[in-house]
Design a protein around this motif. Structure first.
Motif, PDB file in Angstrom:
ATOM      1  N   GLN A 287       0.754  -1.147  -0.100  1.00 37.62           N
ATOM      2  CA  GLN A 287      -0.038  -0.389  -0.024  1.00 37.62           C
ATOM      3  C   GLN A 287       1.402   1.232  -0.015  1.00 37.62           C
ATOM      4  O   GLN A 287       0.626   2.254  -0.973  1.00 37.62           O
ATOM      5  CB  GLN A 287      -1.211  -0.148   1.359  1.00 37.62           C
ATOM      6  CG  GLN A 287      -0.515   0.010   2.754  1.00 37.62           C
ATOM      7  CD  GLN A 287      -0.925  -0.301   3.298  1.00 37.62           C
ATOM      8  OE1 GLN A 287      -1.819   1.387   4.558  1.00 37.62           O
ATOM      9  NE2 GLN A 287      -1.150  -1.322   4.587  1.00 37.62           N
TER      10      GLN A 287
ATOM     11  N   PHE B 266       1.838   2.896  -2.873  1.00 38.94           N
ATOM     12  CA  PHE B 266       0.988   4.050  -3.406  1.00 38.94           C
ATOM     13  C   PHE B 266       0.059   5.310  -3.075  1.00 38.94           C
ATOM     14  O   PHE B 266      -0.029   5.989  -3.542  1.00 38.94           O
ATOM     15  CB  PHE B 266      -0.698   3.108  -3.820  1.00 38.94           C
ATOM     16  CG  PHE B 266      -0.152   1.678  -5.156  1.00 38.94           C
ATOM     17  CD1 PHE B 266       0.858   1.625  -6.595  1.00 38.94           C
ATOM     18  CD2 PHE B 266       0.021   0.865  -3.976  1.00 38.94           C
ATOM     19  CE1 PHE B 266       0.571   0.222  -7.409  1.00 38.94           C
ATOM     20  CE2 PHE B 266       0.541  -0.764  -5.080  1.00 38.94           C
ATOM     21  CZ  PHE B 266       0.222  -0.446  -6.382  1.00 38.94           C
TER      22      PHE B 266
ATOM     23  N   SER C  37       2.997   7.723  -4.127  1.00 41.08           N
ATOM     24  CA  SER C  37       3.059   8.546  -5.406  1.00 41.08           C
ATOM     25  C   SER C  37       1.610   9.252  -5.292  1.00 41.08           C
ATOM     26  O   SER C  37       2.121  10.456  -5.404  1.00 41.08           O
ATOM     27  CB  SER C  37       2.565   7.021  -6.295  1.00 41.08           C
ATOM     28  OG  SER C  37       3.688   6.953  -5.523  1.00 41.08           O
TER      29      SER C  37
ATOM     30  N   VAL D 235      -6.176   3.775  -4.013  1.00 42.38           N
ATOM     31  CA  VAL D 235      -4.883   2.891  -2.851  1.00 42.38           C
ATOM     32  C   VAL D 235      -5.528   1.619  -3.340  1.00 42.38           C
ATOM     33  O   VAL D 235      -4.457   0.721  -3.051  1.00 42.38           O
ATOM     34  CB  VAL D 235      -3.867   3.408  -1.828  1.00 42.38           C
ATOM     35  CG1 VAL D 235      -3.358   2.947  -1.127  1.00 42.38           C
ATOM     36  CG2 VAL D 235      -3.589   4.677  -2.717  1.00 42.38           C
TER      37      VAL D 235
ATOM     38  N   CYS E  41      -5.210  -0.381  -6.765  1.00 42.82           N
ATOM     39  CA  CYS E  41      -4.203  -0.261  -6.772  1.00 42.82           C
ATOM     40  C   CYS E  41      -3.125  -2.091  -6.293  1.00 42.82           C
ATOM     41  O   CYS E  41      -2.265  -2.212  -6.772  1.00 42.82           O
ATOM     42  CB  CYS E  41      -2.895   0.946  -6.921  1.00 42.82           C
ATOM     43  SG  CYS E  41      -3.417   2.515  -8.030  1.00 42.82           S
ATOM     44  N   SER E  42      -3.284  -1.326  -4.871  1.00 40.37           N
ATOM     45  CA  SER E  42      -2.319  -2.030  -3.850  1.00 40.37           C
ATOM     46  C   SER E  42      -3.698  -3.905  -4.921  1.00 40.37           C
ATOM     47  O   SER E  42      -2.476  -4.985  -4.280  1.00 40.37           O
ATOM     48  CB  SER E  42      -2.819  -2.006  -2.287  1.00 40.37           C
ATOM     49  OG  SER E  42      -3.968  -2.008  -2.301  1.00 40.37           O
TER      50      SER E  42
END
Length: 306
Positions: free
Chosen positions: A262, A265, A268, A284, A287-288
């Motif tokens: 995590q 992201f 970022s 997040v 994406c994770s």
């Protein structure tokens, strides 16, 4: 055999930990505080209770070595992955990040040393282990409280506000790991827990977090109510059903992948969403989750990545 409700809850807890790290999600400050510093803070204790339950099977030195080396490989892999985020030269931060763990990696370090300590104490009286666990947790909680309320200034104030002082293997991880182990040893997971008991204990979690917000106790890695809510919740889930085959273990791997990745992201997206909020939280999580599925796919070639 895996327990499906517990593995599903591990996934939910990993998402709650993302919510915790995003922080500013709800527009109402009071609700956001209770959610972040109450509900979301139950994630790590739940992981520790589950880990402690299965740690009971680590019954000799050979099994301990296997368990230790798995965690060490996991820690080394993710420490290398996160080097661009934490390495800034040879300084105090380098020492803290290497030996305490960068961000979420503190959990691996805490679990490793807590497990070693619990193994060394395995032949001690279980009542001694239980009361030692409660005592250590209370000491850690007192350190946290004194730091949050800024009772002291100068050196002692800085020390008490140094997070690894109380969020570590001794005051945080060991107590819950030991309770999880004792649940397995004495078969407490077979006892029926009513939904009313779960709800009442959860209400106490909300009350504690609200009270902490009222008195200005702002950073709450240790919640007193987690000591009884999480074991109660674990036993309740254990009895819902349902052991299943080893394929369901992918749920557990998925939760680990989400938890460990995590920060890639979060760091970022913070540059794009400096005020954080729902959009960042959802991104997040997505994406994770996708990255965790990727890690599960490549795990056959790199076993110790989740």
């Amino acid at each position: 055999m895996r327990n499906i409700p517990i593995d599903i809850t591990k996934v939910a807890m990993s998402f709650l930990i993302i919510f915790l790290h995003v922080g500013n999600v709800f527009s109402f400050r009071e609700i956001n505080f209770i959610f972040v510093n109450g509900i979301c803070r139950l994630g790590v204790p739940f992981f520790l209770i589950v880990s402690g339950y299965y740690f009971y099977n680590v019954s000799d030195y050979d099994k301990l070595k296997v368990w230790m080396f798995r965690l060490l490989k996991l820690y080394i892999f993710w420490t290398i992955i996160y080097i661009p985020f934490w390495f800034s030269g040879v300084n105090l931060s380098l020492i803290v990040n290497l030996f305490n763990g960068y961000y979420v990696l503190w959990y691996i370090v805490g679990l490793l040393f807590a497990g070693i300590l619990l193994f060394l104490l395995r032949n001690k009286n279980d009542i001694f282990i239980f009361y030692l666990s409660i005592t250590l947790f209370v000491i850690g909680y007192i350190f946290q409280l004194l730091g949050n309320l800024h009772i002291f200034s100068g050196f002692w104030g800085k020390l008490l506000n140094f997070l690894p002082l109380y969020r570590n293997f001794l005051f945080d991880c060991f107590p819950l790991l030991a309770i999880g182990m004792l649940i397995n040893k004495y078969g407490f997971e077979k006892r029926k827990i009513s939904i009313n008991m779960v709800i009442i204990s959860f209400i106490f979690v909300i009350i504690e977090s609200a009270f902490n917000g009222f008195i200005g106790n702002r950073r709450l890695d240790l919640l007193v109510t987690s000591l009884f809510f999480v074991p109660i919740f674990f036993i309740f889930l254990f009895n819902l059903n349902s052991n299943s085959n080893s394929n369901v273990k992918k749920l557990s791997f998925f939760a680990s992948g989400v938890y460990l990745s995590q920060i890639l992201f979060l760091n970022s997206f913070e540059k794009i969403f400096p005020e954080k909020g729902w959009v960042m939280f959802v991104l997040v999580v997505i994406c994770s989750s996708l990255f965790s599925l990727f890690l599960i796919k490549i795990r056959r070639w790199i076993p110790y990545i989740i």
